[in-house]
Each structure stands twice: as structure tokens, then as C-alpha cells.
Motif scaffolding. Structure first.
Motif: not given
Length: 202
Positions: A117-119, A156-158, A172-174, A180-181
Motif C-alpha cells: 500500500w505504501d509503495s 474500499k472507501y465505498k 490510509q484514508i487520512r 486531495g484524493f
């Protein structure tokens, strides 16, 4: 080939969902993917032994490395060995040559599920700096894994908003909000992205 590309896209989706590329050989959700992943490891081993008709190209190896593909199933043993090597202890049976081989092919000794995820997040930050937004086309030819990953973050956010388990953390959301995602895209933006994908195929 089209078959290889299709399996690769499925592997990218698997990595986005599970955080690694360790697809079980008997993956019931997609048995073909499990067998394909196993075949990639066998083909890679042949290529390292100098067999020309190994069934995998340098370009395909590079694509797999881009998503953190784990060429060895003995991940835990290899990392324990490497830590001993760093600590100056006797590393056991694994040879310096084997260590170098793993290093040469992008083996991630300290891999955690969040590393993948970080990559991708770092790649998205770079994309945003270059293009001024986070609207990565799903078929982004320069980095196909990033396009698929961005789409999966929106999905996933949904799920999070719907009160379902998604594997996405508040951190991750933060982090995504910090750059500005855009969690949802207006229909006009979706049209533009589809057009960009079409142009990239032309």
C-alpha cells in the motif's frame, strides 16, 4: 500475450485486496490465477538457470517486480536468514549467491502487508505532483498497477461508508485525503479518463 496480461491484471487486483502476491495454488476464487502464479515462479527459476525457453521475458519479470512479486515461497525462512546475516550470525544453509540473487530481483526482505500500500501511495503522490490530480486512468500504461490500485481505493472507501469491512484503515484514508484524493469522480471526469485510456491504446 493476452493470456499473460489478463492473469497479471488479476494478480494486481489480488495484491490490492490482500496486500501480497502469495496466491494459493488452490485459490478457489480463481484457480487459474493460483496455477499461473506458480508457473511464473517455475519459469523465473529456469531463466535464472540460463534456460532460454523459460517462458518468461525480462519485461514480464520487471512488471512482476513492480508489484512486489515474491519469487520465493520460503519468504519467512529467507527473511530470518537475512536478519541473521545482518546481525553477523551464521546464516545457515542459504548461500551468499542465493542472497545476491534475491537482492538482484527486488526481493523485499522486510515486507509487511502495508508495504504494498505504501509503495502505491508514494507512486500516487508522484503522479499528483506531475499531473496535478489523483485521477489515474485504470489502464495507465506507464504504471498499470497504480491505475488498478487507485480504483480499488475508491471501492474500499465505498465499503467503509457502507459500514462493511474493507481492509482500509483510517490512517490510509487520512493520507489519501492529505493529497486531495478524489473518492468519487463526476461523469465528465470519468469520460475524460476513458478517453485517455483509449488514446493510450491507439
Amino acid at each position: 500475450t493476452d493470456y499473460w496480461d489478463s492473469r497479471y491484471e488479476e494478480l494486481v487486483s489480488y495484491a490490492n485486496e490482500f496486500g501480497d502476491t502469495l496466491v494459493p495454488k488452490t485459490f478457489t476464487k480463481n484457480p487459474a490465477l493460483g496455477h499461473w502464479v506458480s508457473n511464473q515462479r517455475h519459469s523465473f527459476k529456469k531463466s535464472q538457470n540460463g534456460i532460454k525457453s523459460c517462458g518468461i521475458s525480462k519485461y514480464q519479470i520487471r512488471l512482476l517486480n513492480n508489484i512486489g512479486f515474491q519469487w520465493s515461497l520460503r519468504i519467512t525462512d529467507s527473511r530470518k536468514y537475512y536478519q541473521k546475516f545482518l546481525d553477523g550470525e551464521s546464516p545457515g544453509r542459504k548461500t551468499t549467491k542465493e542472497t545476491q540473487l534475491l537482492n538482484n530481483n527486488g526481493f523485499e526482505w522486510g515486507l509487511r502487508k502495508t508495504d504494498y500500500w505504501d509503495s502505491r501511495y508514494e507512486e500516487l503522490v508522484s503522479y499528483a505532483k506531475e499531473f496535478g490530480d489523483t485521477r489515474v486512468p485504470q489502464k495507465y500504461t506507464k504504471n498499470p498497477a497504480l491505475g488498478s490500485w487507485v480504483k480499488s481505493q475508491r471501492q474500499k472507501y465505498k465499503q467503509v461508508l457502507g459500514g462493511k469491512l474493507s481492509g482500509m484503515t483510517s490512517k490510509q484514508i487520512r493520507l489519501l485525503n492529505n493529497i486531495g484524493f478524489e473518492w468519487s469522480l463526476p461523469s465528465t471526469d470519468l469520460w475524460d479518463i476513458r478517453f485517455e485510456e483509449l488514446v493510450s491504446y491507439a
